[in-house]
Design a protein around this motif. Structure first.
Motif, PDB file in Angstrom:
ATOM      1  N   GLN A   1       0.847  -1.197   0.000  1.00 39.89           N
ATOM      2  CA  GLN A   1       0.000   0.000   0.000  1.00 39.89           C
ATOM      3  C   GLN A   1       0.884   1.249   0.000  1.00 39.89           C
ATOM      4  N   VAL A   2       0.379   2.274  -0.660  1.00 47.38           N
ATOM      5  CA  VAL A   2       1.084   3.552  -0.738  1.00 47.38           C
ATOM      6  C   VAL A   2       0.260   4.607  -0.017  1.00 47.38           C
ATOM      7  N   GLN A   3       0.898   5.367   0.850  1.00 48.89           N
ATOM      8  CA  GLN A   3       0.225   6.461   1.530  1.00 48.89           C
ATOM      9  C   GLN A   3       0.526   7.762   0.774  1.00 48.89           C
TER      10      GLN A   3
ATOM     11  N   ALA B   1       4.446  10.708  -1.385  1.00 47.97           N
ATOM     12  CA  ALA B   1       4.137   9.289  -1.320  1.00 47.97           C
ATOM     13  C   ALA B   1       5.083   8.594  -0.350  1.00 47.97           C
TER      14      ALA B   1
ATOM     15  N   THR C   1       6.415   2.568  -2.233  1.00 46.37           N
ATOM     16  CA  THR C   1       6.554   3.458  -3.389  1.00 46.37           C
ATOM     17  C   THR C   1       7.242   2.764  -4.564  1.00 46.37           C
TER      18      THR C   1
ATOM     19  N   ALA D   1      -3.464  10.154  -6.814  1.00 44.01           N
ATOM     20  CA  ALA D   1      -3.722   8.723  -6.782  1.00 44.01           C
ATOM     21  C   ALA D   1      -2.533   7.986  -7.367  1.00 44.01           C
TER      22      ALA D   1
ATOM     23  N   SER E   1      -1.071   4.128  -8.934  1.00 45.09           N
ATOM     24  CA  SER E   1      -1.453   2.850  -9.528  1.00 45.09           C
ATOM     25  C   SER E   1      -0.239   1.954  -9.671  1.00 45.09           C
ATOM     26  N   THR E   2      -0.465   0.660  -9.411  1.00 43.62           N
ATOM     27  CA  THR E   2       0.595  -0.323  -9.619  1.00 43.62           C
ATOM     28  C   THR E   2       0.395  -1.081 -10.925  1.00 43.62           C
TER      29      THR E   2
ATOM     30  N   TYR F   1      -6.807   3.108 -10.150  1.00 47.75           N
ATOM     31  CA  TYR F   1      -5.883   3.562  -9.117  1.00 47.75           C
ATOM     32  C   TYR F   1      -6.174   2.881  -7.794  1.00 47.75           C
ATOM     33  N   ASP F   2      -5.085   2.509  -7.119  1.00 45.58           N
ATOM     34  CA  ASP F   2      -5.195   1.696  -5.908  1.00 45.58           C
ATOM     35  C   ASP F   2      -5.225   2.522  -4.629  1.00 45.58           C
ATOM     36  N   ASP F   3      -4.481   3.597  -4.628  1.00 49.20           N
ATOM     37  CA  ASP F   3      -4.336   4.372  -3.395  1.00 49.20           C
ATOM     38  C   ASP F   3      -4.616   5.841  -3.678  1.00 49.20           C
ATOM     39  N   TRP F   4      -5.217   6.488  -2.693  1.00 49.40           N
ATOM     40  CA  TRP F   4      -5.660   7.868  -2.852  1.00 49.40           C
ATOM     41  C   TRP F   4      -5.254   8.715  -1.652  1.00 49.40           C
TER      42      TRP F   4
END
Length: 124
Positions: free
Chosen positions: A1-3, A24, A28, A97, A99-100, A111-114
Motif C-alpha cells: 500500500q502507498v500512503q 508518497a 513506493t 492517486a 497505480s501499480t 488507481y489503488d491508493d488515494w
C-alpha cells in the motif's frame, strides 16, 4: 500500500497560479503511474492528468491541457501539479492517486491508493 498526502491548495484569483504537491510513502517502489483527479461541488470526480513514474510520460484532460503541468521527483517520491491561468471552473478538491497496474488509465478504478484531497478555490 502507498500512503499519499496532498498539500498546496488554497484560495486564489482567476489567472493566478498554484502548485500542488503529493508526498508518497510506503510501498513506493510498486508505483507505475500517478495521477491527479478533482471533484467540484455537486459533480463527479474527474481525471486531470497522469504521469508514468519511470520515464515521465504525461497525459492531460482537454480542460487543463496547456495550463497545468504534472511532474514528479523520484528521489523525493513526490508528485506535483503546476496550475497556471486558473479559472473559476478549476475550483474543486484535488486528489492524487497511485497505480501499480502497468496500464495507464484515466478512470478512478485504475488507481489503488488515494490521498485525502486538498481544496483549490478560484475566485473571479
Amino acid at each position: 500500500q502507498v500512503q499519499l498526502v496532498e498539500s498546496g491548495g488554497g484560495l486564489v484569483r482567476a489567472g493566478d497560479s498554484l502548485r500542488l504537491s503529493c508526498a508518497a510513502s510506503g510501498r513506493t517502489f510498486s508505483i507505475y503511474s500517478m495521477a491527479w483527479f478533482r471533484q467540484a461541488p455537486g459533480k463527479e470526480r474527474e481525471f486531470v492528468a497522469l504521469i508514468r513514474w519511470s520515464d515521465g510520460y504525461t497525459y492531460y484532460a482537454d480542460s487543463v491541457k496547456g495550463r497545468f503541468t504534472i511532474s514528479r521527483d523520484n528521489a523525493k517520491n513526490t508528485l506535483y501539479l503546476q496550475m497556471n491561468s486558473l479559472k473559476t471552473e478549476d475550483t474543486a478538491v484535488y486528489y492524487c492517486a497511485a497505480s501499480t497496474s502497468e496500464t495507464l488509465r484515466t478512470a478512478e478504478s485504475g488507481y489503488d491508493d488515494w490521498g485525502q484531497g486538498t481544496q483549490v478555490t478560484v475566485s473571479s
